[in-house]
Design an enzyme around this catalytic site. Structure first.
Site, PDB file in Angstrom:
ATOM      1  N   ASP A 145      40.930  37.756  43.662  1.00 26.54           N
ATOM      2  CA  ASP A 145      40.628  37.654  42.237  1.00 26.54           C
ATOM      3  C   ASP A 145      39.355  36.815  42.062  1.00 26.54           C
ATOM      4  O   ASP A 145      38.329  37.128  42.679  1.00 26.54           O
ATOM      5  CB  ASP A 145      41.842  37.053  41.511  1.00 26.54           C
ATOM      6  CG  ASP A 145      41.746  37.080  40.003  1.00 26.54           C
ATOM      7  OD1 ASP A 145      41.922  38.161  39.416  1.00 26.54           O
ATOM      8  OD2 ASP A 145      41.481  36.026  39.402  1.00 26.54           O
ATOM      9  N   TYR A 250      35.966  33.692  33.166  1.00 24.82           N
ATOM     10  CA  TYR A 250      35.698  34.975  32.513  1.00 24.82           C
ATOM     11  C   TYR A 250      34.460  34.886  31.625  1.00 24.82           C
ATOM     12  O   TYR A 250      33.688  35.843  31.530  1.00 24.82           O
ATOM     13  CB  TYR A 250      36.915  35.395  31.688  1.00 24.82           C
ATOM     14  CG  TYR A 250      38.115  35.713  32.549  1.00 24.82           C
ATOM     15  CD1 TYR A 250      38.396  37.021  32.951  1.00 24.82           C
ATOM     16  CD2 TYR A 250      38.974  34.700  32.979  1.00 24.82           C
ATOM     17  CE1 TYR A 250      39.489  37.302  33.758  1.00 24.82           C
ATOM     18  CE2 TYR A 250      40.067  34.976  33.784  1.00 24.82           C
ATOM     19  CZ  TYR A 250      40.311  36.288  34.169  1.00 24.82           C
ATOM     20  OH  TYR A 250      41.389  36.566  34.983  1.00 24.82           O
ATOM     21  N   HIS A 306      48.403  43.648  41.688  1.00 24.94           N
ATOM     22  CA  HIS A 306      47.255  42.767  41.860  1.00 24.94           C
ATOM     23  C   HIS A 306      47.502  41.635  42.845  1.00 24.94           C
ATOM     24  O   HIS A 306      46.607  41.211  43.564  1.00 24.94           O
ATOM     25  CB  HIS A 306      46.877  42.188  40.495  1.00 24.94           C
ATOM     26  CG  HIS A 306      45.744  41.221  40.513  1.00 24.94           C
ATOM     27  ND1 HIS A 306      44.488  41.546  40.991  1.00 24.94           N
ATOM     28  CD2 HIS A 306      45.668  39.912  40.103  1.00 24.94           C
ATOM     29  CE1 HIS A 306      43.685  40.497  40.867  1.00 24.94           C
ATOM     30  NE2 HIS A 306      44.378  39.502  40.345  1.00 24.94           N
TER      31      HIS A 306
END
Length: 328
Positions: A145, A250, A306
């Protein structure tokens, strides 16, 4: 440093389940260390510490192999901390690697500055941490990630110092098909977390409920997340500043995309392994990474979403042991 890893994890049902899982896997594959005592001995070697680098106090887990042992650096992502490596890290230590697993900038027990969440900058954090701990600078990077984004930025900026690179279930900002991916329902949270202040306002005080929902929404094997695991992550993300820090990863995507497009003009030449869940980015990760690297292997992990290192830890560990150079 204190051996906090053992006290935090070895006495838990997570460790017992993990040991049994690997013992079963070992009966079919010699690449997985079999015995629970070997894993217990490996966990006993893992100590935690803190070090100041690049203006940040980093918390890390570290197990030293024999002199000259290959160094593996494990980088977690969002909605995780170094705790996510609780199955994989002991397996690597048992095989003789020196293994470092930090809590990334702003997350876990690492300090939470207001700025600096561009992945190239966090790569500088990790490089300085490796140097501060007097580890061999020629490392093997494994990132999941956000940790995968950091690992790519590290390898792109310092290719002569990265022996191998493994990226787990994440697309790289700015690299095809990034522009298409960020418009799909699959990546809805990229846009939500990028909004200033609103995600913190809505999730604060509800960290356990939100993370439990989020982990399960991104998983295929939802049994990977016990109540104990969820409560551990919730405590870590309820720390002051942790939600904001996590969302800053992000909010840095536009700068990351710009940097990655420049990095990609020179393809990586070290061996690269892409691992993705069949219910997540597994079907595309190999082709995606071939835009930035010349020598790519890819693994699409069945029965995983994920969270590949937690949903299918034996498969991930097996793949890493086959991919990594020998520990010495």
């Amino acid at each position: 440093m204190k051996n906090m890893f053992a006290s935090a994890f070895i006495a838990t049902s997570l460790f017992v389940a993990g040991a049994a899982h690997y013992a079963h896997a070992a009966s079919n594959d010699d690449n997985i260390p079999a015995a629970a005592p070997a894993i217990a001995a490996a966990v006993a070697k893992i100590a935690d510490g803190k070090a100041d680098v690049n203006g940040v106090r980093y918390h890390y887990l570290l197990a030293q192999g024999k002199p000259g042992a290959a160094v593996v650096v494990l980088l977690h992502g969002w909605a995780s901390t170094s705790y996510m490596w609780r199955y994989v890290m002991p397996q690597l230590v048992a095989r003789g690697y020196t293994v470092l697993a930090p809590d990334l900038r702003g997350l876990g027990d690492t300090s939470k500055p207001a700025t600096g969440y561009e992945k190239a900058n966090i790569a500088d954090d990790i490089r300085m941490l490796v140097a501060k701990l007097n580890l061999d600078p020629h490392i093997n990077l494994v990132g999941h990630d956000m940790g995968g984004m950091v690992a790519y930025a590290y390898a792109a900026q310092h290719p002569d110092e990265v022996r191998t690179l493994a990226i787990l279930d994440v697309p790289l900002p700015g690299i095809e098909p990034w522009d298409q991916l960020i418009q799909t329902p699959r990546t809805w949270h990229f846009r939500f977390y990028s909004v200033q202040d609103v995600p913190e306002m809505l999730i604060a005080g509800r960290e356990l409920e939100y993370l439990k929902w989020f982990h399960h929404s991104e998983a295929v094997n939802t049994r990977a997340f016990s109540n104990e695991a969820e409560e551990t992550y919730a405590r870590e993300y309820a720390m002051p500043g942790a939600l904001r820090a996590g969302f800053e990863y992000y909010r840095a995507f536009p700068e990351d995309a710009k940097a990655n497009r420049e990095f990609a003009k020179t393809k990586l030449t070290m061996p690269v392994l892409g691992i993705g869940g069949s219910g997540s980015f597994g079907p595309i990760i190999g082709d995606h990474l071939r835009h930035v690297a010349a020598h790519v292997e890819a693994l699409n992990v069945q029965g995983s979403g994920h969270w590949v290192a937690e949903e299918q830890p034996a498969v991930v560990t097996n793949a890493l042991l086959k991919f990594l150079p020998r520990p010495q």
